[in-house]
Design an enzyme around this catalytic site. Structure first.
Site: not given
Lengths: 467, 467
Positions: A240, A293-295
């Protein structure tokens, strides 16, 4: 009144006010390890004093004592003529015995304490005046936390949270004995923190006023520390990171592909090093959180020079250093796998402990057991605790209080109180939690009613204790 | 920096902070009568001082000054090395000239002021440091309110509001120059205030802790007064009085018919007299509000001994004493009739200025003109002002801030600012109001975003100034 602490006395005042609440019975939240009480009442004297042999050169103890007194005096103006009370009914002060001179607040510090409130003397009589009373004496409370990590995440990237708001959140955390403020500083949307090593990172802030200077960040750390709370800073890499490139566009894979960070570029790692170096001057906690996270790897796939990069446990569990603590913010069952592999773990499964999920009720927060399905005692010890997450997509200074509370308090009891003292059916603690919520309101914390979804308004007129 | 006041200096500090906001241009809310500014910047010195010839024996002025300094320092930690600034760039203090020694805060007090901020001296140079700057100097502001009554109603019967919450509301009122806290103390649901003349009235409180003692009420009055705000107490007779009979059942027409008050019973009038007598010891404002709304007369019709009773303007306009001020909380057009009949009026029409009507937007609050259709100058003078109403059916300590703000601020500009300075199209002030809302958040007031209905959460990530 006397109190003995193990090593640190910092959270002393967090406890005291919990039973000085106006005489509605035993309504302590979170429940202590053990507590016994009587049925007499004492009153607090006009010049209630702190007595201690501790040197208190940094005045942590005396400041905490002053805050405690202000807190218990806040709900009403007290106009008692204390001379009308028999001497044996008046508590003149509190004696604090501190077992260690080490004031450093670090992870795993001894947070245990013993609190004794005596019986009144023999010649007691009763007078009803407007005073601060301590009901149900004598008290003996012996207490310590079940988990050493009891966290709350705040997110200052999706919306800027003013300094006063963060301090207010810190104050409110102490009331339910949470001890880690996980500061998710930066995300896709904005980069609000000053980083002297790479000053243009700050260009990713929303505006000139929506920024934290280094001095602001130090103030937050110091404010929290003096209240027994560690600040865990997070830079969420590599996923992010759009806001990073506002000042340094070469951190982006390309102008059209602006996150995750370009991990093929040496400059990316220099910047991360610079941030971590600056962090070490601000933050005192032994952990730093790296997000991970959430790559979304599509930008990497589309940008040929970028090689694969390794990140979270789900993909790379066995390759992580043994010093890593895995923060489980996905579903249930992950904690179990993490500790089976010998790594330490903090639990925040999003279906139960995400405060921005307004449809998750306080009962679900209460019943979320960090050790679920983990029966091996060695593996149980690898679960350091848990944290509730106040993601900021729809949160700012206008609604953070009532979205956090009282649901975070439900999780706080799960993390503090010995397992055997916890309710097996959340409904049985509703009255006590409702009482705690009203106490938060009395102290200026805008905790929402228990009924309905998170952040709900009161549904109809009525007593605070019934909502 | 210099400031001259007419008679009272109390709201001095209410103004100052409005232009010390971090340098985003001229964003004063509410707009003053006249303001001119330049394009230089000064900084506030480390030991910014209050200078005055006023004796200030009750320290109203110095307390206000301290609050102001705390307020402008709250958003950021300031670490300026002031010695780096040229002397001519530093504001060393403020000189306050007070024209009258009368500290009594009464209705119709002179609230005018003149504020001057000088230009920097000649040898100025620029240095960017973390300081508190005063942008756009020199400033000359000449200001006074359009209406003398600018109120906010709070309701402590439907839900108890803790003392700290009421104080917080009072602080927040000062930021937009509201000057009357209309305290709707008692209603059908609960009777939270101690009345020494009839101590059982208090039995109608929700619980032992959801009560205001006389000392609490005096504290509220004093706290408000020292901030330039009068407290208007209300006992709502005869309609909404169910809670009165909990302690004194003979106030009810019968056990099955529990409101309105039994006006055939002499005891009813004794109790009202007792309340008013006790009020006179607590409240200093020259008005008392007697409610008089929503009287359901069916209980009277059903209870033969009760004769007709006279109450509100709609029914009895011409019979009311000339000293009466009619509070118009029905629809539009009533104010017009009231002033035509020669009575004074306060405007709160419920379709526009009821804060509990969440679907009423800030634009509607802003555009509600108290003098609509009142063209005769003599009749215009009979409109004392207006007030926004925070009825408490779904309001408590958890949601009062964001339900009041920013919509009450929109009304506050309507009540303060000269008509010719007001926007004809509310959309043109959205940016300035949004800035004021962010300023409230910086000060710990949980004002909601402008977008959407009242009390809405932010809809998506983004800068405070765009929500």
């Amino acid at each position: 009144m006397g109190l003995e602490r193990g090593i640190s006395f910092v959270p002393l005042f967090l406890f005291l006010h919990l039973f000085i609440h106006g005489g509605v019975g035993v309504e302590i939240w979170p429940l202590p390890e053990s507590a016994s009480n009587g049925h007499h009442t004492l009153v607090i004297g006009n010049d209630f004093k702190l007595n201690t042999h501790y040197s208190d050169s940094s005045s942590i103890l005396s400041d905490a004592f002053s805050r405690l007194l202000n807190l218990i005096q806040a709900p009403h103006v007290v106009e008692a003529n204390i001379s009308l009370f028999h001497h044996s009914l008046i508590l003149q002060g509190i004696t604090v015995v501190v077992s260690s001179n080490n004031e450093e607040l670090q992870y795993g510090i001894d947070e245990s304490y013993k609190l004794s409130v005596p019986s009144p003397g023999r010649n007691q009589f009763t007078l009803i005046l407007r005073v601060i009373d301590v009901p149900l004496v004598p008290w003996t409370i012996i207490d310590q936390p079940r988990f050493s990590y009891r966290g709350l995440l705040i997110d200052t990237s999706r919306h800027y949270l003013p300094l006063l708001v963060i301090k207010h959140v810190i104050d409110s955390m102490t009331y339910s004995k949470l001890n880690v403020l996980h500061w998710h500083i930066v995300d896709t949307q904005s980069f609000p923190l000053e980083i002297p090593s790479y000053p243009k990172l700050w260009n990713g802030a929303y505006s000139a006023t929506e920024r934290y200077t280094i001095e602001d960040a130090k103030e937050i750390v110091s404010y929290a520390q003096r209240r027994g709370i560690n600040v865990l800073p997070e830079i969420d890499v590599p996923g992010h990171a759009l806001s990073w490139g506002v000042g340094y566009p070469s951190l982006w894979p390309s102008k059209t592909c602006q996150q995750p960070l370009d991990v093929s570029n040496e400059f990316t790692f220099k910047v991360i090093d610079g941030i971590l170096s600056d962090f070490s001057k601000i933050f005192k906690f032994k952990f730093v959180h790296l997000g991970g996270d959430e790559v979304d790897t599509s930008c990497w796939t589309l940008t040929p020079r970028i090689k694969n990069w390794e990140e979270t446990f789900n993909d790379f569990g066995n390759k992580l250093s043994r010093k890593t603590v895995v923060h489980n913010w996905l579903g249930g069952g992950v904690a179990q796998k993490v500790v089976e592999s010998g790594l330490r773990c903090i639990v925040s499964n999003q279906d139960k402990w995400y405060l921005d999920h307004l449809d998750t009720t306080w009962q679900q927060f209460y019943m979320n057991e960090p050790l679920a399905n983990i029966t091996n005692p060695k593996q149980q010890k690898l679960v350091l605790g848990g944290e509730v997450c106040m993601w900021g997509e729809r949160i700012d200074g206008s609604d953070i209080d009532q979205t956090i509370w009282p649901r975070a308090a439900a999780a706080a009891e799960r993390l503090w109180t010995p397992y055997d003292n916890l309710a097996k059916d959340a409904r049985t603690v509703a009255g006590r939690l409702s009482h705690f919520r009203c106490l938060l309101n009395l102290r200026g914390v805008a905790a929402a009613p228990l009924a309905g979804p998170g952040r709900g308004a009161p549904e109809e007129p009525g007593s605070c204790y019934l909502q």
